[in-house]
Design a protein around this motif. Structure first.
Motif, mmCIF file in Angstrom:
data_model
loop_
_atom_site.group_PDB
_atom_site.id
_atom_site.type_symbol
_atom_site.label_atom_id
_atom_site.label_comp_id
_atom_site.label_asym_id
_atom_site.label_seq_id
_atom_site.Cartn_x
_atom_site.Cartn_y
_atom_site.Cartn_z
ATOM 1 N N ASP A 12 0.847 -1.281 0.112
ATOM 2 C CA ASP A 12 0.085 0.018 0.143
ATOM 3 C C ASP A 12 0.942 1.200 0.032
ATOM 4 O O ASP A 12 2.242 0.928 0.412
ATOM 5 N N THR A 16 1.574 3.885 4.611
ATOM 6 C CA THR A 16 2.594 2.429 4.687
ATOM 7 C C THR A 16 3.798 2.862 4.175
ATOM 8 O O THR A 16 4.619 2.690 5.079
ATOM 9 N N SER A 57 -12.757 12.536 5.030
ATOM 10 C CA SER A 57 -12.892 11.209 5.680
ATOM 11 C C SER A 57 -14.132 10.366 5.237
ATOM 12 O O SER A 57 -14.181 9.292 5.091
ATOM 13 N N ASP A 189 -1.799 -0.578 6.197
ATOM 14 C CA ASP A 189 -2.035 0.129 7.261
ATOM 15 C C ASP A 189 -3.585 -0.039 7.549
ATOM 16 O O ASP A 189 -3.944 0.353 8.645
ATOM 17 N N THR A 190 -4.408 -0.515 6.640
ATOM 18 C CA THR A 190 -5.785 -0.279 6.812
ATOM 19 C C THR A 190 -6.342 -1.957 6.553
ATOM 20 O O THR A 190 -6.333 -2.531 5.830
ATOM 21 N N GLU A 192 -9.450 -2.961 6.595
ATOM 22 C CA GLU A 192 -10.719 -3.054 5.814
ATOM 23 C C GLU A 192 -10.550 -3.263 4.343
ATOM 24 O O GLU A 192 -11.251 -3.737 3.634
ATOM 25 N N THR A 193 -9.365 -2.607 3.713
ATOM 26 C CA THR A 193 -8.891 -2.886 2.493
ATOM 27 C C THR A 193 -7.695 -3.661 2.094
ATOM 28 O O THR A 193 -7.897 -4.792 1.544
ATOM 29 N N ASP A 194 -6.403 -3.231 2.843
ATOM 30 C CA ASP A 194 -5.403 -4.058 2.615
ATOM 31 C C ASP A 194 -5.385 -5.410 2.935
ATOM 32 O O ASP A 194 -5.177 -6.435 2.356
ATOM 33 N N TRP A 208 -0.123 -6.119 8.525
ATOM 34 C CA TRP A 208 -0.752 -4.856 9.012
ATOM 35 C C TRP A 208 0.239 -3.958 9.610
ATOM 36 O O TRP A 208 1.002 -4.501 10.596
ATOM 37 N N ASN A 210 0.742 -1.365 12.055
ATOM 38 C CA ASN A 210 0.016 -0.774 13.047
ATOM 39 C C ASN A 210 0.859 0.145 13.809
ATOM 40 O O ASN A 210 1.259 -0.086 15.013
ATOM 41 N N SER A 220 -13.255 -6.735 12.972
ATOM 42 C CA SER A 220 -12.145 -6.166 11.976
ATOM 43 C C SER A 220 -11.406 -7.700 11.541
ATOM 44 O O SER A 220 -11.410 -8.574 12.177
#
Length: 248
Positions: A12, A16, A57, A189-190, A192-194, A208, A210, A220
């Motif tokens: 990403d 990231t 956002s 870093d996300t 829901e998507t990555d 991830w 974080n 999640s």
């Protein structure tokens, strides 16, 4: 996880490899200074920027209906009008938007240690940049941070039929590199998507980033690995490959 070694890593971009959130905050601070010094706004300057941040956002961008410049200028126009009242001030909105955008791009840089990591990794595996977002916005970021040369391929969600977390964009990336999903690791870093996208596509592993020690919601997606910095990745990839060696 499959029994082959890692052959490709998908990265990403935003938050990231580059500090997009930090660059955006710098842009907001410049707009606050502009509004206070040139237009004599007081606390309204910060209120306007906070409102724009909320609008960003919640942004839903449809490239076929509008262009990103018009949409984001409208965020500023609405925020100014909501805060100050009166008639819409498109000229001021444009001034704020372009100052925020130009400052943000100036601070989107690839750190020297990240460049070194990518250079070393690319000697061992294929590297692909996989970023969601509007085509124009993401291309401008890629140009600003001069990261394209570190990758074997770059894929932007806004140029594809579907974005992360849809499996289709991950399969497209695999085809570009001539690898299978089970050969690949997704780093982002996300959740829901990555991470969800990597899981949906059946990649070998998801990592991830974080940075802030966030505790995810129970609902999640669960990554295979969690690190606090992208710079931890080379050691982690060695661990993943060692597991493969032991298994085989």
């Amino acid at each position: 996880m499959g029994l082959s070694r890692v052959r490709a890593v998908f990265f990403d971009l935003d938050n990231t490899l580059i500090d997009t959130a930090g660059a955006s905050r710098r842009g907001m601070l410049e707009v606050i200074k502009l509004l206070q010094s040139k237009y004599h706004y007081k606390e309204e300057a910060e209120i306007i920027c906070d409102k724009v941040q909320v609008k960003l956002s919640k942004e839903c961008f449809h490239p076929y209906n509008t262009c990103i410049t018009d949409l984001r200028t409208a965020h500023w126009e609405e925020a100014i009008q909501e805060t100050k009242g009166g008639t819409a001030n498109r000229k001021l909105a444009e001034e704020c938007y372009f100052l925020w955008k130009s400052t943000r791009l100036q601070h989107m840089t690839l750190a020297e240690d990240v460049k070194a990591m990518l250079t070393e990794l690319r000697k061992e595996v294929r590297l692909l940049l996989l970023t969601n977002g509007d085509r124009q916005t993401q291309r401008e970021k890629i140009e600003a941070c001069a990261c394209q040369s570190y990758f074997d391929a770059v894929v932007i969600g806004g140029e594809q039929r579907e974005e992360k977390p849809a499996p289709s964009i991950f399969y497209y990336c695999c085809n570009l590199l001539g690898v299978q999903p089970g050969d690949c690791v997704m780093v982002g870093d996300t959740l829901e998507t990555d991470i969800q996208g990597g899981l949906n596509a059946g990649l070998k592993a998801t990592v991830w980033i974080n940075k802030n020690g966030i505790v995810p919601l129970k609902s999640s997606p669960v990554p295979h690995y969690i690190v606090s910095s992208v710079l931890e990745l080379p050691a982690l990839l060695q661990t993943i490959d060692r597991k493969v060696s032991i298994s085989t």
